[in-house]
Design a protein around this motif. Structure first.
Motif, short mmCIF file in Angstrom:
data_model
loop_
_atom_site.label_atom_id
_atom_site.label_comp_id
_atom_site.label_asym_id
_atom_site.label_seq_id
_atom_site.Cartn_x
_atom_site.Cartn_y
_atom_site.Cartn_z
N GLN A 1 8.42 100.73 59.70
CA GLN A 1 8.12 100.91 58.29
C GLN A 1 6.63 101.17 58.09
O GLN A 1 5.81 100.81 58.93
CB GLN A 1 8.53 99.65 57.53
N ASP A 2 6.27 101.83 57.01
CA ASP A 2 4.86 102.05 56.71
C ASP A 2 4.22 100.75 56.26
O ASP A 2 4.88 99.77 55.93
CB ASP A 2 4.73 103.09 55.59
N ARG B 1 1.45 95.23 65.09
CA ARG B 1 2.36 94.88 64.01
C ARG B 1 2.45 93.37 63.91
O ARG B 1 2.13 92.63 64.85
CB ARG B 1 3.75 95.48 64.27
N THR C 1 6.05 94.38 60.39
CA THR C 1 5.22 95.32 59.64
C THR C 1 4.09 95.88 60.50
O THR C 1 3.31 95.12 61.07
CB THR C 1 4.59 94.64 58.41
N ASP D 1 3.87 88.41 52.61
CA ASP D 1 3.57 89.68 51.95
C ASP D 1 3.55 90.80 53.00
O ASP D 1 3.84 91.96 52.70
CB ASP D 1 2.22 89.61 51.24
N LEU D 2 3.17 90.41 54.21
CA LEU D 2 3.28 91.30 55.38
C LEU D 2 4.37 90.70 56.26
O LEU D 2 4.12 89.81 57.07
CB LEU D 2 1.95 91.38 56.13
N PRO E 1 3.01 98.18 53.91
CA PRO E 1 3.57 97.96 52.57
C PRO E 1 2.54 98.15 51.46
O PRO E 1 1.34 97.96 51.66
CB PRO E 1 4.05 96.51 52.62
N ASP E 2 3.04 98.52 50.30
CA ASP E 2 2.18 98.73 49.14
C ASP E 2 1.93 97.38 48.47
O ASP E 2 2.55 97.04 47.47
CB ASP E 2 2.85 99.70 48.17
N ILE E 3 1.02 96.61 49.06
CA ILE E 3 0.68 95.30 48.50
C ILE E 3 -0.83 95.23 48.30
O ILE E 3 -1.58 96.05 48.82
CB ILE E 3 1.12 94.14 49.43
#
Length: 237
Positions: free
Chosen positions: A7-8, A85, A45, A40-41, A10-12
């Protein structure tokens, strides 16, 4: 193993490093660590250095240093010539960390129960009230923070200043994994009741009861995490 199919990033929003202390690399490390422990991660990730640099407004050097430090703690997996990751959970590491934490904290809570002062009891009681307020407000993050604070107080009240750091070393994977439990219906309320029994035993200065209450509380974590490994194989090795 390539991370190209992961996955990319994350947009956080990562924690604001201007509000943290220490060197630039230390602040980047703290921001990433907080995001990892708060889930959140999530496990698996990929840590895209460029995305982290752009969001935090830093160069690659402190990000690289922060990731190296996180890898030494087992929170990040660095794959040569591929990237890094967030590590997935390992039940064996969780069991080992829980074993270490239990060995230390059962002794700590028994000592505190036997020797606590009225001021220490007042501080623990105040913490329990804050936990209850967080539950009333449906503030899971706040409850989690006060939960962690209660355990820190118990370690501090032993009079051994390095005890919390020693326990935290083995507890880091359990601490991260237990975030999966708090959103479960009723678990936070059950944890609060377990905390109440621990502090009640400390109030009565009953070291044996405090030890048994803490043992029950800590054992619930691993017991509840094991089924999640089957339900969420994407998060576990």
């Amino acid at each position: 193993m390539s991370l190209s199919n992961e996955q990319d990033f994350p947009d956080i929003t990562l924690p604001d490093i201007s509000k943290l202390s220490g060197s630039l690399a230390q602040r980047v490390y703290e921001a990433l660590r907080m995001a990892i422990l708060a889930m959140d991660l999530p496990p698996g990730t990929p840590l895209k250095k460029q995305a982290i640099c752009e969001q935090l407004g830093v160069s690659r050097s402190p990000v690289t240093e922060a990731i190296t430090k996180l890898a030494s703690e087992g929170l990040v997996e660095v794959i040569p010539q591929s990237g890094s990751r967030v590590t997935r959970f390992s039940l064996s590491e969780i069991r080992e960390g829980a074993f270490l934490r239990e060995a230390i904290e059962l002794a700590a809570v028994a000592k505190v129960a036997a020797e606590r002062t009225e001021d220490q009891l007042a501080e623990l009681t105040r913490n329990l009230r804050l936990q209850a307020l967080c539950l009333e407000d449906h503030d899971e993050a706040g409850f989690y923070a006060e939960d962690e604070r209660m355990h820190e107080l118990i370690f501090a009240f032993t009079g051994y200043p390095r005890l919390n750091a020693i326990a935290a070393t083995g507890w880091v994977q359990v601490n991260r994994a237990r975030q999966l439990l708090l959103p479960l219906r009723g678990r936070a309320y059950e944890a609060y009741e377990e905390h109440r029994q621990i502090i009640d035993a400390i109030r009565r200065q009953d070291a044996d009861a405090a030890r048994k209450a803490m043992e029950k509380h800590l054992s619930e974590l691993v017991t509840r995490l094991e089924p999640l490994a089957k339900e969420r194989p994407d998060l576990f090795t």
